[in-house]
Design a protein around this motif. Structure first.
Motif, PDB file in Angstrom:
ATOM      1  N   TYR A   1      27.902   1.572  10.184  1.00 37.44           N
ATOM      2  CA  TYR A   1      27.600   1.393  11.126  1.00 37.44           C
ATOM      3  C   TYR A   1      25.989   2.215  11.158  1.00 37.44           C
ATOM      4  O   TYR A   1      25.261   2.050  12.060  1.00 37.44           O
ATOM      5  CB  TYR A   1      28.298   1.657  12.653  1.00 37.44           C
ATOM      6  CG  TYR A   1      29.106   0.418  12.982  1.00 37.44           C
ATOM      7  CD1 TYR A   1      28.768  -0.016  13.755  1.00 37.44           C
ATOM      8  CD2 TYR A   1      30.248   0.178  12.195  1.00 37.44           C
ATOM      9  CE1 TYR A   1      29.592  -1.213  14.390  1.00 37.44           C
ATOM     10  CE2 TYR A   1      31.153  -1.079  12.820  1.00 37.44           C
ATOM     11  CZ  TYR A   1      30.665  -1.748  13.845  1.00 37.44           C
ATOM     12  OH  TYR A   1      31.363  -2.066  13.840  1.00 37.44           O
TER      13      TYR A   1
ATOM     14  N   ASP B   1      25.850   5.264  11.771  1.00 37.12           N
ATOM     15  CA  ASP B   1      25.621   5.805  13.389  1.00 37.12           C
ATOM     16  C   ASP B   1      25.650   7.583  13.092  1.00 37.12           C
ATOM     17  O   ASP B   1      25.528   8.759  14.181  1.00 37.12           O
ATOM     18  CB  ASP B   1      25.790   5.470  14.905  1.00 37.12           C
ATOM     19  CG  ASP B   1      28.169   5.600  14.275  1.00 37.12           C
ATOM     20  OD1 ASP B   1      28.007   6.125  13.547  1.00 37.12           O
ATOM     21  OD2 ASP B   1      28.230   4.962  15.399  1.00 37.12           O
TER      22      ASP B   1
ATOM     23  N   GLN C   1      28.245   8.887  12.952  1.00 37.18           N
ATOM     24  CA  GLN C   1      29.432   9.494  13.249  1.00 37.18           C
ATOM     25  C   GLN C   1      30.524   9.292  12.277  1.00 37.18           C
ATOM     26  O   GLN C   1      31.019   8.675  12.059  1.00 37.18           O
ATOM     27  CB  GLN C   1      29.888   8.692  14.802  1.00 37.18           C
ATOM     28  CG  GLN C   1      28.630   8.694  15.742  1.00 37.18           C
ATOM     29  CD  GLN C   1      28.598   7.345  17.216  1.00 37.18           C
ATOM     30  OE1 GLN C   1      30.124   7.317  17.391  1.00 37.18           O
ATOM     31  NE2 GLN C   1      27.974   7.608  18.575  1.00 37.18           N
TER      32      GLN C   1
ATOM     33  N   ARG D   1      25.649  -6.416  21.257  1.00 37.90           N
ATOM     34  CA  ARG D   1      25.003  -5.116  21.836  1.00 37.90           C
ATOM     35  C   ARG D   1      23.670  -5.163  23.433  1.00 37.90           C
ATOM     36  O   ARG D   1      22.939  -4.748  23.692  1.00 37.90           O
ATOM     37  CB  ARG D   1      23.609  -4.433  20.506  1.00 37.90           C
ATOM     38  CG  ARG D   1      24.545  -4.531  19.223  1.00 37.90           C
ATOM     39  CD  ARG D   1      23.757  -4.332  17.954  1.00 37.90           C
ATOM     40  NE  ARG D   1      24.393  -4.417  17.056  1.00 37.90           N
ATOM     41  CZ  ARG D   1      24.599  -4.864  15.607  1.00 37.90           C
ATOM     42  NH1 ARG D   1      24.582  -6.336  16.419  1.00 37.90           N
ATOM     43  NH2 ARG D   1      24.868  -4.765  15.052  1.00 37.90           N
ATOM     44  N   HIS D   2      24.410  -6.173  24.335  1.00 36.76           N
ATOM     45  CA  HIS D   2      23.591  -6.078  25.532  1.00 36.76           C
ATOM     46  C   HIS D   2      24.164  -5.313  26.384  1.00 36.76           C
ATOM     47  O   HIS D   2      22.871  -5.311  27.637  1.00 36.76           O
ATOM     48  CB  HIS D   2      24.271  -7.298  25.716  1.00 36.76           C
ATOM     49  CG  HIS D   2      22.979  -8.922  25.969  1.00 36.76           C
ATOM     50  ND1 HIS D   2      23.369  -9.652  26.392  1.00 36.76           N
ATOM     51  CD2 HIS D   2      22.865  -9.109  24.534  1.00 36.76           C
ATOM     52  CE1 HIS D   2      22.870 -10.535  26.106  1.00 36.76           C
ATOM     53  NE2 HIS D   2      22.278 -10.824  24.606  1.00 36.76           N
ATOM     54  N   SER D   3      24.994  -5.121  26.171  1.00 40.18           N
ATOM     55  CA  SER D   3      25.480  -3.691  27.193  1.00 40.18           C
ATOM     56  C   SER D   3      26.184  -2.279  25.909  1.00 40.18           C
ATOM     57  O   SER D   3      26.354  -2.459  24.627  1.00 40.18           O
ATOM     58  CB  SER D   3      26.397  -3.665  28.037  1.00 40.18           C
ATOM     59  OG  SER D   3      26.408  -2.403  28.781  1.00 40.18           O
ATOM     60  N   LYS D   4      26.228  -1.268  27.026  1.00 42.27           N
ATOM     61  CA  LYS D   4      25.959  -0.263  25.345  1.00 42.27           C
ATOM     62  C   LYS D   4      27.288   0.927  25.807  1.00 42.27           C
ATOM     63  O   LYS D   4      28.256   0.500  23.760  1.00 42.27           O
ATOM     64  CB  LYS D   4      25.321   1.662  27.126  1.00 42.27           C
ATOM     65  CG  LYS D   4      26.036   2.338  25.699  1.00 42.27           C
ATOM     66  CD  LYS D   4      25.751   3.841  26.300  1.00 42.27           C
ATOM     67  CE  LYS D   4      25.492   5.329  25.876  1.00 42.27           C
ATOM     68  NZ  LYS D   4      25.220   6.526  26.694  1.00 42.27           N
ATOM     69  N   PHE D   5      28.641   0.039  26.675  1.00 45.23           N
ATOM     70  CA  PHE D   5      30.185  -0.448  25.576  1.00 45.23           C
ATOM     71  C   PHE D   5      30.859  -1.659  25.914  1.00 45.23           C
ATOM     72  O   PHE D   5      31.794  -1.862  25.447  1.00 45.23           O
ATOM     73  CB  PHE D   5      30.821   0.423  26.593  1.00 45.23           C
ATOM     74  CG  PHE D   5      30.553   2.047  27.100  1.00 45.23           C
ATOM     75  CD1 PHE D   5      30.776   2.901  25.681  1.00 45.23           C
ATOM     76  CD2 PHE D   5      29.920   2.485  27.812  1.00 45.23           C
ATOM     77  CE1 PHE D   5      29.932   3.877  26.189  1.00 45.23           C
ATOM     78  CE2 PHE D   5      29.500   4.119  27.766  1.00 45.23           C
ATOM     79  CZ  PHE D   5      29.498   4.535  27.165  1.00 45.23           C
ATOM     80  N   ASN D   6      29.961  -2.758  25.866  1.00 43.49           N
ATOM     81  CA  ASN D   6      31.235  -3.833  26.053  1.00 43.49           C
ATOM     82  C   ASN D   6      30.177  -5.200  24.607  1.00 43.49           C
ATOM     83  O   ASN D   6      29.557  -5.203  24.580  1.00 43.49           O
ATOM     84  CB  ASN D   6      29.901  -4.681  27.688  1.00 43.49           C
ATOM     85  CG  ASN D   6      31.006  -5.891  28.199  1.00 43.49           C
ATOM     86  OD1 ASN D   6      31.682  -6.487  26.777  1.00 43.49           O
ATOM     87  ND2 ASN D   6      31.110  -6.021  28.617  1.00 43.49           N
TER      88      ASN D   6
ATOM     89  N   SER E   1      38.845   0.963  17.319  1.00 44.18           N
ATOM     90  CA  SER E   1      37.728  -0.033  18.824  1.00 44.18           C
ATOM     91  C   SER E   1      38.842  -1.455  19.497  1.00 44.18           C
ATOM     92  O   SER E   1      39.683  -2.059  18.096  1.00 44.18           O
ATOM     93  CB  SER E   1      37.195  -0.761  18.024  1.00 44.18           C
ATOM     94  OG  SER E   1      35.988   0.309  17.987  1.00 44.18           O
TER      95      SER E   1
END
Length: 288
Positions: free
Chosen positions: A92, A94, A96, A170-175, A103
């Motif tokens: 990823y 990122d 992190q 990736r349309h929304s931050k957590f979904n 997940s």
């Protein structure tokens, strides 16, 4: 033994049976009054009974005369585990650290298709990707299941291609729900293998091929969260019931992680293979 849900190519029969050589023993015509679907057999914990009773029966259809359907007609919960093999977190990019917990997300039954059926690329995106996985089918209900007891709750195992439309996750931050649930974007099958002992899962080879090229390659012994751990963890917050399905995570090597990404296109052949289970094969086609 391998249990399959099928329909005949002429459309006259839709049922379930037992693979024998290059044919299928139609169990639904013999015991369908008691167990109308494989779902009912799972719910009744009867896979082992049918195996013993059916192995000497004659074949009713050649494999070439049937279409493979999704093994469970009406599955319960379909839960999916993400980032569960070595290097998946690093993919990823990122910065992190790996999480202490997996997940988790859900799929809907309509998002899945069967073995040898088309994997559909939606009109809304060209970013269809593959994720080969081991799938476990719950056969014994439980809540807050202890890890030491968890494997006793598995009825059967199969394979999954947890197909993903990457830009839509990736349309929304957590979904990620949208990108994981396009119609027939994923697959499951080809059959159910009764689960009888831990060696069927604990250290088996899992691989995904695209057009014959090895893309994903790992062993289940390398999973970050084991099968028993997943069952114990999930059953902490929700009861698990017969017919619930868990996709247990995919190794590194999905198309999104190449530079540049390699998305699936019409005509591509995806094969997910695992020792002792078989090969799940699908060809990509544009939806509509």
């Amino acid at each position: 033994m391998r249990f399959v849900s099928f329909s005949t190519l002429d459309g006259r029969v839709k049922g379930y049976g037992l693979i024998k050589g290059q044919g299928v023993i139609d169990l639904s015509k013999r015991v369908g009054d008691r167990w109308p679907t494989l779902d009912a057999i799972i719910a009744d914990n009867a896979l082992q009974t049918l195996t013993a009773d059916a192995e000497n029966l004659p074949v009713d259809y050649a494999l070439s005369d049937i279409q493979f359907e999704v093994p469970l007609t009406h599955p319960g919960k379909i839960l999916c585990v993400g980032v569960n093999y070595p290097n998946r977190n690093a993919e990823y990019k990122d910065n992190q650290v790996a999480a202490d917990y997996p997940s988790l997300f859900v799929r809907f039954p309509e998002s899945l298709t069967g073995h040898l059926q088309p994997l559909l690329r939606p009109a809304e995106s060209e970013q269809l990707d593959y994720e080969g996985e081991i799938v476990i089918v719950i056969g014994k209900a439980g809540r807050r299941i202890a890890q030491n007891d968890a494997m006793d709750h598995i009825a059967a195992i199969t394979l999954g291609n947890e197909g993903t439309v990457r830009d839509w996750v990736r349309h929304s931050k957590f979904n990620v729900t949208q990108g994981k649930n396009f119609y027939h974007s994923g697959a499951i099958g080809p059959w159910l293998v009764p689960f009888t002992h831990a060696a069927q899962l604990n250290d088996i080879h899992l691989a995904t091929y695209v057009n014959g090229e090895l893309r994903q390659n790992d062993r289940t012994s390398n999973m970050t969260f084991s099968f028993a751990w997943i069952i114990a963890y999930v059953s902490t917050f929700i009861p698990l019931n017969p017919g619930d399905i868990i996709f247990t995570g995919t190794p590194t090597g999905a198309g999104a992680r190449f530079e540049p990404p390699i998305w699936l296109k019409p005509g591509d052949v995806i094969e997910v293979q695992a020792e002792g289970i078989g090969t799940l094969r699908n060809v990509v086609r544009d939806e509509g």
